[in-house]
Design a protein around this motif. Structure first.
Motif: not given
Length: 233
Positions: A131-133, A142-150
């Protein structure tokens, strides 16, 4: 004969003085003897006060992060801080192999600390770690991109942490080597240039001592900040 400036970081460059590795471990063993010797005094010696103040400083800094809730993590960082400082200082000794200038040295600590935090977080708190990702309040698209960036930012942490220490220490040793080479060649041509280079090198050595302390502090401080991403109960 030195072929280029980076040959000073070759383990075989100082082979003409003997087995440098035995000298390094002998020096560490001698420091261990001093540590055991001064521990028998009722009143702490200056060496013990210096050791306690150094480790206590790092321990107080790491107490401000989540690492204080991980058993043994702060004590490990305090000891690692003292070890990095000693190894950095040993690299300033003439004809001493600079261990801290190599990526293998810094990566062995950086990757180990990072991997231990990641494995511990995933094994003990899998849902909280995943969940922290994903930051809260972000739009759904934006969720898939944010997970990838994190994920990428977490994966590059041990590399950036290790490169920072190795690059800063090697840069200082390269500058000292350059000034030493130019000063040795100028001693027969111009005494004024030779004295100027020696004078500059004396002040740069003092500056390099500060770099040894600062880089050890930054390495351990960033490692303690990385513990903030470790979920706790």
């Amino acid at each position: 004969m030195m072929l280029d400036i980076f040959s000073s970081f070759d383990p075989g460059f100082y082979s003409f003085i003997g087995n440098y590795s035995m000298f390094f471990f002998g020096l560490c063993q001698l420091l261990g003897y001093f540590y055991l010797y001064v521990s028998f005094w009722v009143v702490p010696s200056r060496l013990m006060i210096l050791i306690y103040s150094t480790t206590g400083f790092m321990l107080s800094q790491s107490q401000r992060t989540t690492g204080s809730q991980i058993k043994g993590f702060n004590s490990f960082l305090a000891c690692l801080f003292l070890f990095i400082i000693v190894v950095n200082f040993s690299g300033l000794i003439p004809y001493m192999f600079s261990v801290s200038s190599h990526l293998v040295y810094s990566l062995s600590f950086g990757f180990t600390i990072w991997a231990s935090l990641i494995i511990s977080g995933v094994a003990a708190f899998t849902s909280s770690f995943m969940a922290h990702l994903l930051p809260g309040g972000a739009p759904g698209w934006l969720n898939p991109f944010l997970v990838l960036v994190e994920t990428v930012s977490i994966l590059v942490r041990p590399i950036t942490l290790s490169f920072r220490l190795a690059a800063n220490m090697s840069a200082g040793h390269i500058v000292l080597t350059l000034m030493g080479v130019y000063a040795s060649s100028a001693v027969f041509s111009s005494i004024k240039v030779f004295l100027l280079l020696v004078f500059i090198q004396m002040f740069y050595i003092v500056f390099e001592v500060g770099i040894c302390l600062i880089q050890g502090y930054i390495f351990c401080l960033l490692a303690s900040l990385y513990s903030d991403d470790h979920p706790v109960s």
